[in-house]
Design a protein around this motif. Sequence first.
Motif, PDB file in Angstrom:
ATOM      1  N   LEU A 195      66.068  18.544  -6.888  1.00 37.82           N
ATOM      2  CA  LEU A 195      66.966  17.490  -6.966  1.00 37.82           C
ATOM      3  C   LEU A 195      68.426  17.835  -7.120  1.00 37.82           C
ATOM      4  O   LEU A 195      69.242  17.455  -6.339  1.00 37.82           O
ATOM      5  CB  LEU A 195      66.389  16.492  -8.164  1.00 37.82           C
ATOM      6  CG  LEU A 195      67.616  15.247  -8.514  1.00 37.82           C
ATOM      7  CD1 LEU A 195      67.210  14.300  -7.435  1.00 37.82           C
ATOM      8  CD2 LEU A 195      67.035  14.618  -9.756  1.00 37.82           C
ATOM      9  N   ALA A 198      69.001  14.749  -1.988  1.00 36.93           N
ATOM     10  CA  ALA A 198      67.969  14.777  -3.201  1.00 36.93           C
ATOM     11  C   ALA A 198      66.448  14.722  -2.643  1.00 36.93           C
ATOM     12  O   ALA A 198      65.888  15.488  -3.248  1.00 36.93           O
ATOM     13  CB  ALA A 198      68.417  13.659  -4.148  1.00 36.93           C
ATOM     14  N   ILE A 224      63.840  17.615  -3.211  1.00 36.55           N
ATOM     15  CA  ILE A 224      62.663  17.559  -4.040  1.00 36.55           C
ATOM     16  C   ILE A 224      61.383  17.585  -3.052  1.00 36.55           C
ATOM     17  O   ILE A 224      60.432  18.469  -3.819  1.00 36.55           O
ATOM     18  CB  ILE A 224      62.521  16.016  -4.304  1.00 36.55           C
ATOM     19  CG1 ILE A 224      63.795  15.717  -5.463  1.00 36.55           C
ATOM     20  CG2 ILE A 224      61.273  15.539  -5.034  1.00 36.55           C
ATOM     21  CD1 ILE A 224      63.819  14.262  -5.893  1.00 36.55           C
TER      22      ILE A 224
END
Length: 297
Positions: free
Chosen positions: A225, A280, A284
């Motif tokens: 993230l 992000a 992830i």
Amino acid sequence: MKPRTFSRHIRESFKSLARNGWMTFASVSAVTVTLLLVGVFFVIMMNLNNVATTIEEDVEIRVHVDVAANEQDREALGEQITQLAGVKTVQFSPKDKELDNLIESLGTEGEAFKLFEQDNPLNDVFVIKTTEPTDTMEVAEEIEAFNYVATVKYGQGKIEQLFKIINVSRNVGLALIVGLLFTAMFLISNTIKITIVARRREIEIMRLVGATNSFIRWPFFLEGLWLGILGSLVPIAAVSSAYYYAYGIIEPKLKDHFIQLIEFDPFVYQLSAILIIMGAAIGIWGSLMSVRKFLKV
């Protein structure tokens, strides 16, 4: 999950980023370069799509009413057109207004047409816009069959080609964006995977001392993230600055044209949000896909 455990995972994720400085730099750089390309291409495609939409919305059908039609006939024709499926708006333009528009559009050359004000040879016109621009041809064909219709004009031949070009350009643009995103996911996940492979001993030790898969995943989840968010900051700043500069130069030159750039605000803020979310999400995804192989029993 307890707040204390979650705060521990956050601290560990930041410590890990600091401990693996070069790998962090490599991952952030991969995200930055890829999102920069995505951002630039996205700006270009959105503006091209905006131009295409403007052109589509400018398409209209002009129905010239037969000179033999009286007021009742014109009203009946207008009612018929309004009731057609796919018709969005219908505006009536009397022949006097059509003559005024012709004189105005021709400028000084149009002065000669003022001689026709007493005996106007033009037709009354219904100006029609369809709900979907692609319905223009079908609606025009239906109107041609109505009584008291002299001619129907909508740019026949050219409009069909225009819609084909717009449709192809949109499909190509969408395919390129999707392809670029998949390339970004592949490159970034591989870079992050190298980072995690280098720390496989850390994962093995955590498993040996009884850490659950969820407990092991969380720090890597958070690292991905942070990597994605950090990697999106430079593209956001670069694309926003470049678009602000380009908008300031190009927009005044297009002031009197129907083609316009998308306004800086709120477009750039929306684009920034998209880039952050993309960074992000890719970070992830790359972390979770990479750490999964080490968590298999």
